[in-house]
Design a protein around this motif. Structure first.
Motif, PDB file in Angstrom:
ATOM      1  N   VAL A 167       0.942  -1.094  -0.063  1.00 11.74           N
ATOM      2  CA  VAL A 167      -0.121   0.060   0.169  1.00 11.74           C
ATOM      3  C   VAL A 167       0.885   1.379  -0.117  1.00 11.74           C
ATOM      4  O   VAL A 167       2.031   1.358   0.599  1.00 11.74           O
ATOM      5  N   SER A 168       0.474   2.280  -0.773  1.00 16.01           N
ATOM      6  CA  SER A 168       1.446   3.434  -0.912  1.00 16.01           C
ATOM      7  C   SER A 168       1.732   3.982   0.402  1.00 16.01           C
ATOM      8  O   SER A 168       2.766   4.662   0.662  1.00 16.01           O
ATOM      9  N   SER A 169       0.843   4.211   1.419  1.00 15.12           N
ATOM     10  CA  SER A 169       1.154   4.557   2.750  1.00 15.12           C
ATOM     11  C   SER A 169       2.159   3.901   3.482  1.00 15.12           C
ATOM     12  O   SER A 169       2.690   4.406   4.536  1.00 15.12           O
ATOM     13  N   TRP A 170       2.417   2.625   3.072  1.00 16.88           N
ATOM     14  CA  TRP A 170       3.776   1.806   3.696  1.00 16.88           C
ATOM     15  C   TRP A 170       5.030   2.362   2.822  1.00 16.88           C
ATOM     16  O   TRP A 170       6.289   2.838   3.466  1.00 16.88           O
ATOM     17  N   ILE A 171       4.980   1.961   1.494  1.00 16.06           N
ATOM     18  CA  ILE A 171       6.215   2.306   0.637  1.00 16.06           C
ATOM     19  C   ILE A 171       6.683   3.734   0.541  1.00 16.06           C
ATOM     20  O   ILE A 171       7.801   3.940   0.407  1.00 16.06           O
ATOM     21  N   LEU A 172       5.924   4.637   0.419  1.00 16.41           N
ATOM     22  CA  LEU A 172       6.175   6.170  -0.003  1.00 16.41           C
ATOM     23  C   LEU A 172       7.161   6.660   1.321  1.00 16.41           C
ATOM     24  O   LEU A 172       8.162   7.076   1.130  1.00 16.41           O
ATOM     25  N   PRO A 173       6.627   6.528   2.606  1.00 13.62           N
ATOM     26  CA  PRO A 173       7.511   7.060   3.831  1.00 13.62           C
ATOM     27  C   PRO A 173       8.765   6.028   3.945  1.00 13.62           C
ATOM     28  O   PRO A 173       9.803   6.646   4.328  1.00 13.62           O
ATOM     29  N   ALA A 174       8.692   4.833   3.537  1.00 16.10           N
ATOM     30  CA  ALA A 174       9.742   3.958   3.853  1.00 16.10           C
ATOM     31  C   ALA A 174      10.928   4.332   3.006  1.00 16.10           C
ATOM     32  O   ALA A 174      11.991   4.299   3.331  1.00 16.10           O
ATOM     33  N   PHE A 175      10.669   4.989   1.798  1.00 20.66           N
ATOM     34  CA  PHE A 175      11.665   5.233   0.812  1.00 20.66           C
ATOM     35  C   PHE A 175      12.105   6.706   1.027  1.00 20.66           C
ATOM     36  O   PHE A 175      12.926   7.334   0.418  1.00 20.66           O
ATOM     37  N   GLU A 176      11.483   7.431   2.387  1.00 18.80           N
ATOM     38  CA  GLU A 176      12.100   8.891   2.701  1.00 18.80           C
ATOM     39  C   GLU A 176      13.210   8.386   3.589  1.00 18.80           C
ATOM     40  O   GLU A 176      14.037   9.449   4.104  1.00 18.80           O
ATOM     41  N   GLN A 177      13.520   7.161   3.889  1.00 16.97           N
ATOM     42  CA  GLN A 177      14.685   6.916   4.847  1.00 16.97           C
ATOM     43  C   GLN A 177      16.022   7.268   4.219  1.00 16.97           C
ATOM     44  O   GLN A 177      16.140   6.955   2.838  1.00 16.97           O
ATOM     45  N   PRO A 178      17.034   7.310   4.811  1.00 18.00           N
ATOM     46  CA  PRO A 178      18.448   7.357   4.164  1.00 18.00           C
ATOM     47  C   PRO A 178      18.768   5.993   3.619  1.00 18.00           C
ATOM     48  O   PRO A 178      18.362   5.149   4.061  1.00 18.00           O
ATOM     49  N   TYR A 179      19.326   6.277   2.427  1.00 18.04           N
ATOM     50  CA  TYR A 179      19.895   4.904   1.760  1.00 18.04           C
ATOM     51  C   TYR A 179      20.684   4.160   2.647  1.00 18.04           C
ATOM     52  O   TYR A 179      21.694   4.650   3.399  1.00 18.04           O
ATOM     53  N   ASP A 180      20.650   2.709   2.667  1.00 19.57           N
ATOM     54  CA  ASP A 180      21.546   2.085   3.370  1.00 19.57           C
ATOM     55  C   ASP A 180      21.909   0.554   2.634  1.00 19.57           C
ATOM     56  O   ASP A 180      21.080   0.206   1.960  1.00 19.57           O
ATOM     57  N   PRO A 181      23.197   0.277   2.364  1.00 21.00           N
ATOM     58  CA  PRO A 181      23.606  -0.794   1.527  1.00 21.00           C
ATOM     59  C   PRO A 181      22.656  -1.975   1.634  1.00 21.00           C
ATOM     60  O   PRO A 181      22.915  -2.921   0.964  1.00 21.00           O
ATOM     61  N   LEU A 182      22.246  -2.074   2.865  1.00 21.35           N
ATOM     62  CA  LEU A 182      21.539  -3.530   3.086  1.00 21.35           C
ATOM     63  C   LEU A 182      20.269  -3.524   2.479  1.00 21.35           C
ATOM     64  O   LEU A 182      19.566  -4.448   2.706  1.00 21.35           O
ATOM     65  N   PHE A 183      19.798  -2.449   2.026  1.00 19.11           N
ATOM     66  CA  PHE A 183      18.552  -2.593   1.394  1.00 19.11           C
ATOM     67  C   PHE A 183      18.585  -3.171   0.130  1.00 19.11           C
ATOM     68  O   PHE A 183      19.102  -2.597  -1.261  1.00 19.11           O
ATOM     69  N   THR A 184      18.410  -4.393  -0.030  1.00 19.13           N
ATOM     70  CA  THR A 184      18.599  -5.249  -1.346  1.00 19.13           C
ATOM     71  C   THR A 184      17.448  -5.553  -2.171  1.00 19.13           C
ATOM     72  O   THR A 184      17.617  -5.438  -3.619  1.00 19.13           O
ATOM     73  N   ASP A 185      16.227  -5.064  -1.694  1.00 17.81           N
ATOM     74  CA  ASP A 185      15.017  -4.925  -2.414  1.00 17.81           C
ATOM     75  C   ASP A 185      14.078  -4.185  -1.658  1.00 17.81           C
ATOM     76  O   ASP A 185      14.352  -3.600  -0.594  1.00 17.81           O
ATOM     77  N   GLU A 186      12.876  -3.959  -2.140  1.00 16.33           N
ATOM     78  CA  GLU A 186      11.657  -3.191  -1.598  1.00 16.33           C
ATOM     79  C   GLU A 186      11.374  -3.371  -0.223  1.00 16.33           C
ATOM     80  O   GLU A 186      11.139  -2.753   0.920  1.00 16.33           O
ATOM     81  N   ALA A 187      11.321  -4.990   0.024  1.00 15.75           N
ATOM     82  CA  ALA A 187      10.891  -5.730   1.084  1.00 15.75           C
ATOM     83  C   ALA A 187      11.974  -5.052   2.327  1.00 15.75           C
ATOM     84  O   ALA A 187      11.494  -4.883   3.411  1.00 15.75           O
ATOM     85  N   THR A 188      13.038  -5.282   2.084  1.00 14.39           N
ATOM     86  CA  THR A 188      14.049  -4.912   3.102  1.00 14.39           C
ATOM     87  C   THR A 188      13.827  -3.120   3.534  1.00 14.39           C
ATOM     88  O   THR A 188      13.924  -3.184   4.815  1.00 14.39           O
ATOM     89  N   VAL A 189      13.500  -2.699   2.822  1.00 15.24           N
ATOM     90  CA  VAL A 189      13.386  -1.058   3.147  1.00 15.24           C
ATOM     91  C   VAL A 189      11.943  -0.963   3.858  1.00 15.24           C
ATOM     92  O   VAL A 189      12.241  -0.257   4.971  1.00 15.24           O
ATOM     93  N   VAL A 190      10.900  -1.546   3.426  1.00 15.54           N
ATOM     94  CA  VAL A 190       9.781  -1.351   4.183  1.00 15.54           C
ATOM     95  C   VAL A 190       9.868  -2.128   5.644  1.00 15.54           C
ATOM     96  O   VAL A 190       9.260  -1.589   6.576  1.00 15.54           O
TER      97      VAL A 190
END
Length: 226
Positions: A167-190
């Motif tokens: 849902v957009s209310s999860w993914i949009l704010p999650a991608f406002e986080q600072p980038y981390d090399p451990l983010f291998t896909d969208e699931a890890t970001v969320v």
């Protein structure tokens, strides 16, 4: 549930180096059409009201214009320039999501995703907030640590596919986080943002085309369907 705004962010980043091909792999021919044609069509067949956001390197724009000529009816496609990593590319694509709804993030080089899987992910994301398609591991797996290696229980592991759906209310704010090399896909970001990731059953045929053999296999799967 079927009337929420739907956006598919299709990440088409790769160059084609492993394909030994001058043409980027997402534009290679698969059964008479570019790979990306099949990818996009799966989403528009699942939901005709799907918005497509195509994220690609700047130097692929000319290929993309050829891609559009492969469609009889060109779907609603917005082209967005990619970033230095997958995270940044997806973030650029998410800027096109202007209203509440469901967002799919999909690898451009997975052209055999079925409309049925797209719909499964949509429904699960509506219910659970997220939907990540996975398949079982068929091979034996070993963990290697320096000089040492040991067998691990493959039943405890899954192979992750796309479309990773939220849902957009999860993914949009999650991608406002600072980038981390451990983010291998969208699931890890969320997940890092504090949300639980819900798994759904993926498809064996939803393969990723990265080397020449994959294209042969994709053609074989298409022939079986056709």
């Amino acid at each position: 549930m079927g009337n929420r705004k739907k956006t598919a962010i299709i990440v088409a980043g790769g160059s084609g180096s492993r394909m030994q091909s001058a043409v980027p792999k997402q534009f290679l021919d698969l059964a008479g059409k570019p790979v990306l044609y099949h990818t996009i069509t799966a989403f528009t067949e699942a939901y005709p009201d799907m918005d497509i956001v195509l994220v690609l390197p700047e130097n692929h724009i000319s290929y993309a214009n050829n891609l559009l000529q492969a469609f009889d009816n060109i779907p609603a496609i917005t082209m967005v320039q990619g970033g230095e990593t997958r995270f940044h590319s997806v973030k650029n694509g998410l800027q096109q999501v202007k209203e509440e709804g469901v967002v799919f993030v999909h690898d451009g080089v997975r052209p055999l995703v079925s409309p049925a899987l797209v719909r499964t992910c949509y429904k699960a994301a509506c219910s659970h907030g997220s939907a990540i398609p996975v398949i079982d591991m068929k091979d034996s797996v070993r963990e290697v640590n320096g000089e040492h290696n040991r067998a691990v229980d493959r039943g405890r592991f899954r192979i992750v596919q796309t479309p990773q759906t939220f849902v957009s209310s999860w993914i949009l704010p999650a991608f406002e986080q600072p980038y981390d090399p451990l983010f291998t896909d969208e699931a890890t970001v969320v997940e890092h943002f504090g949300h639980f990731v819900h798994l759904v059953q993926g498809e064996e045929s939803n393969l990723k085309i990265t080397k020449p053999l994959d294209l042969v296999m994709a053609k074989a799967f298409l022939d079986l369907r056709g």
